[in-house]
Design a protein around this motif. Structure first.
Motif, mmCIF file in Angstrom:
data_model
loop_
_atom_site.group_PDB
_atom_site.id
_atom_site.type_symbol
_atom_site.label_atom_id
_atom_site.label_comp_id
_atom_site.label_asym_id
_atom_site.label_seq_id
_atom_site.Cartn_x
_atom_site.Cartn_y
_atom_site.Cartn_z
ATOM 1 N N UNK A 147 0.737 -1.268 0.084
ATOM 2 C CA UNK A 147 0.150 0.285 -0.104
ATOM 3 C C UNK A 147 0.992 1.340 -0.064
ATOM 4 N N UNK A 148 0.188 2.518 -0.537
ATOM 5 C CA UNK A 148 0.610 3.445 -0.741
ATOM 6 C C UNK A 148 0.110 4.727 0.543
ATOM 7 N N UNK A 149 0.733 5.384 1.726
ATOM 8 C CA UNK A 149 0.233 6.418 1.654
ATOM 9 C C UNK A 149 -0.356 7.352 1.229
ATOM 10 N N UNK A 150 -1.564 8.195 1.157
ATOM 11 C CA UNK A 150 -2.282 9.235 1.085
ATOM 12 C C UNK A 150 -2.174 10.724 1.737
ATOM 13 N N UNK A 151 -0.550 10.999 1.723
ATOM 14 C CA UNK A 151 -0.315 12.204 2.436
ATOM 15 C C UNK A 151 -1.306 12.934 1.522
ATOM 16 N N UNK A 152 -1.678 13.067 0.349
ATOM 17 C CA UNK A 152 -2.623 14.064 -0.122
ATOM 18 C C UNK A 152 -3.936 13.836 0.049
ATOM 19 N N UNK A 153 -4.249 12.769 0.641
ATOM 20 C CA UNK A 153 -5.771 13.089 1.143
ATOM 21 C C UNK A 153 -6.157 13.833 3.011
ATOM 22 N N UNK A 154 -4.797 14.447 3.457
ATOM 23 C CA UNK A 154 -4.706 15.164 4.453
ATOM 24 C C UNK A 154 -5.102 16.547 4.351
#
Length: 264
Positions: A147-154
């Protein structure tokens, strides 16, 4: 804002305890009557904020700074500029925000690639337990699951520091995120007595009527969120983030909180 007597120690520490870095996340979802935020009432008697209504979150783990995390979104330097910290700290804060949200609510801000988010998280329940027990790090979990951490969702929202009179102190960065489609927030954690969705204005009314307890950061943040008409409106809100360090003073026979930014 007044504080319950039991929230202020009879004998404050002679020297203020250094605050520990922490992250908390306001999960929002749109409804026909306006945005709702996910809240948790903490178990009575807990060492910090027992019985209070809060957002999911917690302290940074040293392993949250692991640079091997597959990351999508603004770089740690971007977050560091917003929160006024070093990039290494910023990376750990974002990772802590994702990890703690998953641990405490089952909501996972990660996906198979940089453009997707997992739609259902029950397959990761064993990993969630291992994260809570610290048998597994966030980096290890994401790598094993591909999985990829989605920092862009924060989105960065605020920065609050526990008053100096408290024996447990946190330097907490507040994040905002929209509830991922298909996922479900739950109360599967030993730290929470009850979890629910509610409109910010209604939570504030509950607090006014004595139906729930809110610490100053939660109260102020809910007031800010109540001004947002939709989740997209909240996500694009421009924020100047100052480091707020409340002071606790004795006035008129009660403990009162005075809010002030550190640079004022």
């Amino acid at each position: 804002m007044t504080l319950p007597e039991e929230f202020v120690p009879e004998v404050p520490p002679e020297t203020p305890v250094p605050p520990r870095d922490a992250a908390t996340v306001m999960l929002l979802r749109d409804t026909a009557s306006g945005p709702e935020v996910f809240l948790q009432r903490r178990v009575e008697g807990m060492p910090f904020a027992g019985g209070m209504t809060v957002f999911p979150g917690g302290g940074v783990d040293r392993r949250d700074a692991d640079t091997s995390v597959d990351w999508s979104g603004p770089a740690p330097s971007w977050w560091a500029e917003r929160f006024g910290c070093m990039p290494e700290t910023a990376r750990a804060l974002v990772c802590a925000a994702v990890r703690e949200t998953f641990e405490e609510s089952g909501v996972l801000l990660a996906g198979p690639d940089a453009n997707t988010v997992v739609s259902e998280t029950s397959a990761y329940s064993a990993a969630r337990d291992a994260l809570v027990s610290r048998e597994l790090s966030l980096a290890g979990f994401l790598a094993e699951a591909g999985l990829v951490l989605r920092a862009d969702l924060l989105r960065p929202w605020g920065n609050w520091v526990t008053p100096e009179v408290e024996p447990r102190r946190y330097d907490t960065r507040f994040f905002l995120a929209a509830m991922p489609s298909g996922q479900r927030a739950d109360a599967v954690t030993t730290e929470v007595a009850h979890a629910y969705w509610q409109r910010p204005a209604e939570v504030l009314e509950d607090r006014q009527q004595g139906r729930c307890g809110l610490l100053p950061p939660t109260w102020v943040t809910l007031t800010e969120l109540a001004a947002c008409d939709t989740v997209p409106d909240a996500l694009v809100t421009e924020r100047r983030i100052g480091r707020v360090v409340p002071r606790v003073v004795r006035r008129d026979g009660a403990w009162r909180v005075v809010l002030a930014e550190e640079d004022e």
